[in-house]
Scaffold this motif. Structure first.
Motif, PDB file in Angstrom:
ATOM      1  N   PHE A   1       0.813  -1.209   0.000  1.00 14.80           N
ATOM      2  CA  PHE A   1       0.000   0.000   0.000  1.00 14.80           C
ATOM      3  C   PHE A   1       0.852   1.268   0.000  1.00 14.80           C
ATOM      4  O   PHE A   1       0.466   2.284  -0.576  1.00 14.80           O
ATOM      5  CB  PHE A   1      -0.933   0.005   1.213  1.00 14.80           C
ATOM      6  N   GLU A   2       2.006   1.198   0.629  1.00 13.94           N
ATOM      7  CA  GLU A   2       2.866   2.391   0.706  1.00 13.94           C
ATOM      8  C   GLU A   2       3.390   2.776  -0.669  1.00 13.94           C
ATOM      9  O   GLU A   2       3.381   3.951  -1.057  1.00 13.94           O
ATOM     10  CB  GLU A   2       4.028   2.142   1.672  1.00 13.94           C
TER      11      GLU A   2
ATOM     12  N   TYR B   1       0.858  -7.317  -6.136  1.00 15.07           N
ATOM     13  CA  TYR B   1       1.608  -8.481  -6.583  1.00 15.07           C
ATOM     14  C   TYR B   1       0.626  -9.646  -6.737  1.00 15.07           C
ATOM     15  O   TYR B   1      -0.109  -9.982  -5.805  1.00 15.07           O
ATOM     16  CB  TYR B   1       2.702  -8.848  -5.583  1.00 15.07           C
ATOM     17  N   ALA B   2       0.628 -10.255  -7.908  1.00 17.18           N
ATOM     18  CA  ALA B   2      -0.320 -11.327  -8.190  1.00 17.18           C
ATOM     19  C   ALA B   2       0.370 -12.457  -8.936  1.00 17.18           C
ATOM     20  O   ALA B   2       1.504 -12.324  -9.406  1.00 17.18           O
ATOM     21  CB  ALA B   2      -1.494 -10.790  -9.015  1.00 17.18           C
ATOM     22  N   GLU B   3      -0.345 -13.578  -9.041  1.00 17.51           N
ATOM     23  CA  GLU B   3       0.194 -14.755  -9.733  1.00 17.51           C
ATOM     24  C   GLU B   3      -0.919 -15.407 -10.532  1.00 17.51           C
ATOM     25  O   GLU B   3      -2.016 -15.624 -10.016  1.00 17.51           O
ATOM     26  CB  GLU B   3       0.771 -15.741  -8.724  1.00 17.51           C
TER      27      GLU B   3
ATOM     28  N   GLU C   1       1.438  -4.918 -10.601  1.00 19.22           N
ATOM     29  CA  GLU C   1       0.613  -3.839 -11.150  1.00 19.22           C
ATOM     30  C   GLU C   1       0.707  -2.612 -10.246  1.00 19.22           C
ATOM     31  O   GLU C   1       0.309  -2.639  -9.090  1.00 19.22           O
ATOM     32  CB  GLU C   1      -0.846  -4.285 -11.260  1.00 19.22           C
ATOM     33  N   ASN C   2       1.265  -1.550 -10.781  1.00 15.09           N
ATOM     34  CA  ASN C   2       1.278  -0.287 -10.064  1.00 15.09           C
ATOM     35  C   ASN C   2      -0.090   0.370 -10.185  1.00 15.09           C
ATOM     36  O   ASN C   2      -0.818   0.122 -11.148  1.00 15.09           O
ATOM     37  CB  ASN C   2       2.351   0.639 -10.640  1.00 15.09           C
TER      38      ASN C   2
END
Length: 232
Positions: free
Chosen positions: A84-85, A90-92, A101-102
């Motif tokens: 969150f910062e 982050y995904a898979e 993904e930003n």
């Protein structure tokens, strides 16, 4: 502005459509661990109970519709972590591909899960939970089995009451259980709930209210009964 939407059912779909149809300069990315999107779960009991011909009409959009609007969509993709910062998801994917993904804005539309109490016997075959489309398919398949004559439904909220009706329409002997004293107590005043209880019983459904499930009973690895505070 880049927006990442986690979850592609009603809330996520609505948020994405609102953004894509606006005049904003916005890039939308949708992520969901399921293989489908926009499923009208409220219709599960209708096709399981054979009040409609099939489930196809319960999907009101598809990935191609969003891609045509310029969105990026990735199904069968599970979010593993959110920074969150630094605003990174982050995904898979199912195939093991790692995604980062930003985002400028994040929409969490992850929905709910059925309550699954860790009762003894919860690993027995023949227990089904109902929320997702695939779970509806499993329940539909289970009701089609020749040896499926008696159905117990734990939980007398909307989903429980609707699937109890669906099972009764399939010719099953149905018992519905809830810890509350009446059905639909989170939604109705007592007078309405009592009327609903009477309606269920008038349509052949056995009601067990004010009754807590304690154990799933089984033989040879398959569920055969339910133990409650009032008996078996």
């Amino acid at each position: 502005m880049k927006v990442v939407v986690v979850g592609t059912n009603h809330a996520g779909i609505s948020a994405a459509n609102t953004l894509l149809d606006s005049d904003q300069d916005v890039e939308v990315t949708l992520l969901d661990r399921n293989s489908n999107l926009s499923y009208l779960g409220c219709g599960t009991a209708l096709w399981v109970g054979r009040q409609i011909d099939g489930y196809e009409g319960l999907f009101y959009t598809n990935a191609a519709d969003f891609e045509a609007k310029g969105a990026k969509i990735s199904l069968e993709t599970e979010v593993k972590e959110i920074d969150f910062e630094n605003k990174v998801v982050y995904a898979e994917t199912r195939s093991g591909e790692k995604l980062e993904e930003n985002y400028d804005k994040l929409v969490l539309a992850t929905g709910s899960l059925p309550i699954a109490p860790k009762l003894p016997g919860n690993d027995l075959e023949g227990l089904h939970f109902l929320k997702l489309f695939q779970e509806g398919q499993e329940v539909d398949k289970a009701l089609a089995a020749d040896d499926a004559n008696v159905v117990c439904v734990i939980g007398a909220g909307y989903i429980g009451v609707e699937i109890a009706e669906a099972a009764a329409r399939r010719g099953k002997e149905v018992h519905i259980f809830d810890a509350e004293e009446h059905s639909l107590m989170n939604y109705y005043d007592v007078d309405f709930a009592v009327a609903m209880d009477e309606n269920l019983r008038a349509n052949g459904i056995h009601t067990h209210f004010g009754e807590l499930a304690e154990e799933y009973l089984g033989e040879n690895g398959k569920v055969t009964g339910l133990k409650t505070t009032n008996g078996e």
